[in-house]
Design an enzyme around this catalytic site. Structure first.
Site, short mmCIF file in Angstrom:
data_model
loop_
_atom_site.label_atom_id
_atom_site.label_comp_id
_atom_site.label_asym_id
_atom_site.label_seq_id
_atom_site.Cartn_x
_atom_site.Cartn_y
_atom_site.Cartn_z
N LYS A 1 0.81 -1.23 0.00
CA LYS A 1 0.00 0.00 0.00
C LYS A 1 0.84 1.27 0.00
CE LYS A 1 -4.38 -1.90 1.29
NZ LYS A 1 -5.37 -2.20 2.31
N ARG B 1 -3.79 -9.95 5.09
CA ARG B 1 -4.18 -10.00 3.68
C ARG B 1 -2.98 -9.55 2.85
NH1 ARG B 1 -6.17 -6.85 -0.38
NH2 ARG B 1 -7.85 -7.71 -1.65
N1 HH2 Z 1 -7.42 -3.87 0.73
C1 HH2 Z 1 -7.72 -3.91 -0.58
C2 HH2 Z 1 -8.85 -4.62 -1.02
N2 HH2 Z 1 -9.65 -5.27 -0.16
N3 HH2 Z 1 -10.14 -5.93 2.05
C3 HH2 Z 1 -9.88 -5.90 3.36
N4 HH2 Z 1 -10.67 -6.56 4.24
N5 HH2 Z 1 -8.80 -5.21 3.86
C4 HH2 Z 1 -7.96 -4.52 3.04
O1 HH2 Z 1 -7.00 -3.89 3.55
C5 HH2 Z 1 -8.22 -4.52 1.63
C6 HH2 Z 1 -9.35 -5.26 1.17
C7 HH2 Z 1 -6.82 -3.24 -1.57
O2 HH2 Z 1 -5.86 -4.10 -2.10
P1 HH2 Z 1 -5.95 -4.83 -3.54
O3 HH2 Z 1 -7.08 -5.80 -3.57
O4 HH2 Z 1 -4.65 -5.41 -3.89
O5 HH2 Z 1 -6.19 -3.65 -4.55
P2 HH2 Z 1 -7.45 -3.21 -5.41
O6 HH2 Z 1 -8.50 -2.79 -4.45
O7 HH2 Z 1 -6.91 -2.08 -6.26
O8 HH2 Z 1 -7.91 -4.39 -6.22
#
Ligand code: HH2
Length: 262
Positions: A209, A243
């Site tokens: 992040k 995660r």
């Molecule tokens: N972060 C992201 C997405 N979903 N869910 C939870 N519970 N906690 C988190 O910190 C969280 C989440 C963001 O990461 P990523 O899925 O890699 O990115 P994107 O939202 O751009 O797909």
């Protein structure tokens, strides 16, 4: 330190902030999920819509089409959570074999997710976010970020329980990077232990992040060290689920940390 569970990220999207487009093809996503399990993932979080700041909204039909075949294949061998804020997508994923719904809006976007999880006995992850993904990074403000997040999660947990979700099936997440500036993120990680008073498992997502880049100027592809440091410190403060995108490295780090701390 209790060894945390590792939630491996499977983004079936063209635009996720760190791996957009790499796993949009269902076979690539399935292969990636299988690899993450081999590397030590305890569960897989499959998502068909990016939540990064400014991400484009995806229709229900498109999101379902992205995640359904991936969930169906991965649920044969792994515990799968569906990262969605839409009840229709969550229902399709549960039908395909998912057992956890990860709702980054904590039932604010689509309250139907509560009744759905109640009916199916699914685990529900409730995450804190200030604002929505389009606007959340525009000058976020708190009185006391930890107290404010804690109050929010307690209130959303009441909403979920009122919808029929068993309290034992609720996990909570302070939402690192969701409507928070660098100091807010650091404060939450430093004082994560205070959220333990909510009495439910804590999920933490720091993986790759931007707060890491704000500390050392690293681009998104070079944040593994910061991901590991923040994840391990979170686990030492009581995080139960990490995660992460880089499961092999996180698995080694959690093994070593729990061997040292006992
Ligand atoms: N972060 C992201 C997405 N979903 N869910 C939870 N519970 N906690 C988190 O910190 C969280 C989440 C963001 O990461 P990523 O899925 O890699 O990115 P994107 O939202 O751009 O797909």
């Amino acid at each position: 330190m209790a060894k945390p569970k590792l939630m491996g990220v499977v983004n079936v999207t063209p635009d996720s902030f760190s791996d957009g487009g790499r796993y949009l093809d269902p076979d690539a996503a399935i292969g990636h999920g299988v690899e993450l399990v081999e590397q030590g993932a305890d569960l897989l979080d499959v998502g068909g819509e990016s939540t990064r700041p400014g991400a484009a909204e995806v229709s229900v039909g498109e999101e379902r089409a992205r995640v359904e075949p991936v969930v169906a294949a991965l649920a044969e061998t792994a515990t799968v959570s569906i990262d969605t804020s839409k009840a229709e997508v969550a229902r399709a994923a549960l039908d395909a074999g998912a057992s956890i719904v990860n709702d980054v809006t904590a039932l604010r976007h689509d309250p139907e997710i509560g009744a759905l999880c109640a009916e199916r006995g699914a685990t529900l992850v409730l995450m804190h976010m200030q604002g929505d993904p389009r606007t959340m990074q525009e000058d976020p403000r708190y009185d006391d970020v930890v107290e404010d997040v804690k109050a929010f999660l307690a209130e959303r947990m009441e909403v979920a329980v009122a919808a029929g979700v068993a309290e034992e099936r609720i996990w909570l997440d302070p939402g690192i990077g969701f409507g928070k500036d660098l100091d807010h993120n650091l404060e939450l990680l430093r004082r994560l232990g205070e959220l333990r008073a909510l009495g439910r498992p804590l999920v933490i997502g720091t993986s790759r992040k931007s707060f890491i880049g704000k500390i050392d100027g690293s681009p998104v592809g070079q944040r593994l060290g910061g991901t590991i440091a923040s994840s391990i410190l979170a686990a030492a403060e009581g995080a139960d689920v990490l995660r992460v995108h880089d499961v092999a490295e996180a698995a080694q780090a959690t093994r070593v940390a729990s061997a040292i701390l006992g």
